[in-house]
Enzyme design. Structure first.
Site, PDB file in Angstrom:
ATOM      1  N   ASP A 123      95.056  32.885  28.749  1.00 44.40           N
ATOM      2  CA  ASP A 123      94.224  33.731  29.616  1.00 44.40           C
ATOM      3  C   ASP A 123      94.408  35.192  29.226  1.00 44.40           C
ATOM      4  O   ASP A 123      95.453  35.569  28.679  1.00 44.40           O
ATOM      5  CB  ASP A 123      94.654  33.577  31.084  1.00 44.40           C
ATOM      6  CG  ASP A 123      94.157  32.282  31.720  1.00 44.40           C
ATOM      7  OD1 ASP A 123      93.309  31.601  31.127  1.00 44.40           O
ATOM      8  OD2 ASP A 123      94.631  31.978  32.837  1.00 44.40           O
ATOM      9  N   ARG A 173      87.282  31.779  24.906  1.00 44.97           N
ATOM     10  CA  ARG A 173      86.624  31.749  26.204  1.00 44.97           C
ATOM     11  C   ARG A 173      86.088  33.170  26.405  1.00 44.97           C
ATOM     12  O   ARG A 173      86.835  34.140  26.252  1.00 44.97           O
ATOM     13  CB  ARG A 173      87.596  31.425  27.342  1.00 44.97           C
ATOM     14  CG  ARG A 173      86.920  31.563  28.729  1.00 44.97           C
ATOM     15  CD  ARG A 173      87.917  31.612  29.886  1.00 44.97           C
ATOM     16  NE  ARG A 173      88.658  30.379  30.002  1.00 44.97           N
ATOM     17  CZ  ARG A 173      89.907  30.329  30.503  1.00 44.97           C
ATOM     18  NH1 ARG A 173      90.534  31.435  30.882  1.00 44.97           N
ATOM     19  NH2 ARG A 173      90.535  29.179  30.587  1.00 44.97           N
TER      20      ARG A 173
HETATM   21  P1  FDA Z   1      79.575  37.612  38.881  1.00 42.82           P
HETATM   22  O1  FDA Z   1      80.859  38.209  39.351  1.00 42.82           O
HETATM   23  O2  FDA Z   1      78.383  38.487  38.795  1.00 42.82           O
HETATM   24  O3  FDA Z   1      79.270  36.374  39.782  1.00 42.82           O
HETATM   25  C1  FDA Z   1      78.038  35.662  39.678  1.00 42.82           C
HETATM   26  C2  FDA Z   1      77.820  34.887  40.945  1.00 42.82           C
HETATM   27  O4  FDA Z   1      78.860  33.901  41.072  1.00 42.82           O
HETATM   28  C3  FDA Z   1      77.948  35.739  42.204  1.00 42.82           C
HETATM   29  O5  FDA Z   1      76.723  36.264  42.575  1.00 42.82           O
HETATM   30  C4  FDA Z   1      78.502  34.780  43.210  1.00 42.82           C
HETATM   31  O6  FDA Z   1      77.432  34.089  43.829  1.00 42.82           O
HETATM   32  C5  FDA Z   1      79.293  33.796  42.402  1.00 42.82           C
HETATM   33  N1  FDA Z   1      80.757  34.049  42.435  1.00 42.82           N
HETATM   34  C6  FDA Z   1      81.500  34.666  41.498  1.00 42.82           C
HETATM   35  N2  FDA Z   1      82.808  34.647  41.836  1.00 42.82           N
HETATM   36  C7  FDA Z   1      82.884  34.009  43.033  1.00 42.82           C
HETATM   37  C8  FDA Z   1      83.932  33.646  43.931  1.00 42.82           C
HETATM   38  N3  FDA Z   1      85.231  33.918  43.671  1.00 42.82           N
HETATM   39  N4  FDA Z   1      83.623  32.979  45.061  1.00 42.82           N
HETATM   40  C9  FDA Z   1      82.353  32.666  45.352  1.00 42.82           C
HETATM   41  N5  FDA Z   1      81.299  32.960  44.560  1.00 42.82           N
HETATM   42  C10 FDA Z   1      81.561  33.624  43.428  1.00 42.82           C
HETATM   43  N6  FDA Z   1      88.890  36.863  33.982  1.00 42.82           N
HETATM   44  C11 FDA Z   1      89.809  37.508  33.253  1.00 42.82           C
HETATM   45  O7  FDA Z   1      89.905  38.727  33.302  1.00 42.82           O
HETATM   46  N7  FDA Z   1      90.660  36.795  32.443  1.00 42.82           N
HETATM   47  C12 FDA Z   1      90.582  35.439  32.313  1.00 42.82           C
HETATM   48  O8  FDA Z   1      91.361  34.840  31.565  1.00 42.82           O
HETATM   49  C13 FDA Z   1      89.589  34.763  33.081  1.00 42.82           C
HETATM   50  N8  FDA Z   1      89.463  33.411  33.023  1.00 42.82           N
HETATM   51  C14 FDA Z   1      88.380  32.804  33.634  1.00 42.82           C
HETATM   52  C15 FDA Z   1      88.157  31.442  33.467  1.00 42.82           C
HETATM   53  C16 FDA Z   1      87.020  30.849  33.996  1.00 42.82           C
HETATM   54  C17 FDA Z   1      86.766  29.384  33.766  1.00 42.82           C
HETATM   55  C18 FDA Z   1      86.099  31.639  34.753  1.00 42.82           C
HETATM   56  C19 FDA Z   1      84.842  31.041  35.300  1.00 42.82           C
HETATM   57  C20 FDA Z   1      86.344  32.966  34.972  1.00 42.82           C
HETATM   58  C21 FDA Z   1      87.490  33.566  34.432  1.00 42.82           C
HETATM   59  N9  FDA Z   1      87.767  34.907  34.654  1.00 42.82           N
HETATM   60  C22 FDA Z   1      88.743  35.520  33.922  1.00 42.82           C
HETATM   61  C23 FDA Z   1      87.050  35.652  35.707  1.00 42.82           C
HETATM   62  C24 FDA Z   1      85.829  36.362  35.169  1.00 42.82           C
HETATM   63  O9  FDA Z   1      86.235  37.415  34.334  1.00 42.82           O
HETATM   64  C25 FDA Z   1      84.957  36.931  36.307  1.00 42.82           C
HETATM   65  O10 FDA Z   1      85.692  37.840  37.048  1.00 42.82           O
HETATM   66  C26 FDA Z   1      84.402  35.875  37.249  1.00 42.82           C
HETATM   67  O11 FDA Z   1      83.996  34.726  36.555  1.00 42.82           O
HETATM   68  C27 FDA Z   1      83.164  36.434  37.956  1.00 42.82           C
HETATM   69  O12 FDA Z   1      82.175  36.800  36.998  1.00 42.82           O
HETATM   70  P2  FDA Z   1      80.805  35.999  36.803  1.00 42.82           P
HETATM   71  O13 FDA Z   1      80.487  35.961  35.350  1.00 42.82           O
HETATM   72  O14 FDA Z   1      80.865  34.702  37.471  1.00 42.82           O
HETATM   73  O15 FDA Z   1      79.702  36.967  37.424  1.00 42.82           O
END
Ligand code: FDA
Length: 297
Positions: A123, A173
């Site tokens: 990560d 990732r």
């Molecule tokens: P965005 O934040 O715009 O979210 C899109 C939509 O998803 C939102 O409108 C909401 O509806 C929904 N959503 C998002 N998060 C939610 C929550 N917690 N609860 C409910 N709804 C939610 N980061 C990092 O810095 N280091 C890492 O190693 C990782 N590893 C990682 C693994 C995996 C499998 C995922 C999916 C994510 C990560 N992340 C991470 C976190 C990532 O950087 C990011 O902060 C989150 O995925 C939210 O970003 P989105 O791309 O989903 O978009």
């Protein structure tokens, strides 16, 4: 403003409520809880990655305990024949104590995973450890194939990191990035972050790297599918990844469309610290959680 208010009030929210709210995002306290969750996901056509909760270990013994727990995780994945790999956090494994200790700890986990032909994802944490995490990954990559890294689309440096790492056919990732970073280091505009995410997807796929597209943002999903189609990539060149408990509808849409989807499953006793840290790190997530708590769509 509302997000900030939610975060400020978090410390006075009783532990039991934090526990209740974070329940859907965390598989439970123990390994059997996590195994049960992964089994269910596998049955529903999804794969998983298991994360033992914990970060910022201050003592070598803490990091050694995390290594032992990861050994148990890898044994259990093999015993139960689960389709699941592991994700590890360098600061949980000693990065802030001693880089050499951290390398040795992660190497032990990678060696154990290798025995089972499994895979370890490193990560990415906040920007104070980005360079050290990449160096550690590069050192491991010289010896082991079954290891991958995370690149955050909000970091200004990520395009350079991807250019460098893609040459080695790195398994990436890609995600937006969760930590609060200053503007000098990270893009702040949501549209730029989405565009940079797509840019990184394009660069990595074009270089022939396997990628995990980790997002719940349908714009990013769409941009990725557009690039996958344009580049003529096969379905085994990528997977989607989502966090446990987040947007299960989008998750199902992707699975039903036949895409490989991996769910990130955190578990462990350090759920309180993890939940609070996440809430403080990203007020936006605090808002989602409060929304989820009150059942607001
Ligand atoms: P965005 O934040 O715009 O979210 C899109 C939509 O998803 C939102 O409108 C909401 O509806 C929904 N959503 C998002 N998060 C939610 C929550 N917690 N609860 C409910 N709804 C939610 N980061 C990092 O810095 N280091 C890492 O190693 C990782 N590893 C990682 C693994 C995996 C499998 C995922 C999916 C994510 C990560 N992340 C991470 C976190 C990532 O950087 C990011 O902060 C989150 O995925 C939210 O970003 P989105 O791309 O989903 O978009």
């Amino acid at each position: 403003m509302l997000n900030k208010m939610i975060v400020l009030t978090m410390p006075v929210i009783p532990r039991a409520i934090v526990r209740l709210v974070s329940k859907r995002y965390i598989a439970g306290d123990s390994l059997p809880d996590a195994i049960r969750t992964v089994k269910q996901l596998n049955t529903q056509g999804m794969v998983a990655t298991l994360d033992v909760l914990g970060e910022s270990a201050a003592k070598a013994e803490e990091s050694a305990a995390a290594v032992e727990e990861y050994f148990r995780v890898l044994d259990a994945i093999d015993k139960e024949r689960l389709d699941c790999n592991v994700s590890v956090k360098p600061t949980q494994l000693g990065m802030l104590i001693d880089k050499k200790l951290c390398y040795e700890n992660i190497e032990k986990i990678v060696q154990k995973a290798n025995l089972y032909k499994n895979f370890v994802r490193i990560d990415m944490e906040d920007s104070s450890v980005t360079s050290d995490t990449i160096d550690l990954f590069l050192q491991l990559k010289k010896e082991y194939d079954q290891v991958g890294i995370v690149i955050q689309a909000y970091l200004r440096r990520s395009i350079d990191d991807v250019n460098r790492l893609a040459r080695l056919k790195t398994n990436f990732r890609l995600c937006k990035g969760i930590y609060i970073e200053p503007r000098e280091i990270a893009y702040k505009h949501p549209d730029i972050i989405v565009k940079n995410f797509a840019f990184l997807v394009e660069k990595t796929l074009h270089a022939g790297c396997y990628i995990g597209i980790a997002t719940h943002d349908e714009k990013v999903v769409w941009e990725s599918l557009r690039l996958i189609d344009r580049l003529g990539c096969k379905r085994d060149a990528f997977e989607f990844q989502m966090l446990l408990g987040v947007d299960e509808q989008l998750r199902k849409i992707l699975v039903d469309a036949g895409y490989k989807l991996r769910v990130y499953v955190p578990y462990g006793r350090q759920w309180y610290a993890y939940s609070m840290r996440r809430l403080k790190e990203n007020p936006k997530i605090a808002f989602y959680i409060i929304k989820a708590f009150f059942g607001i769509k």
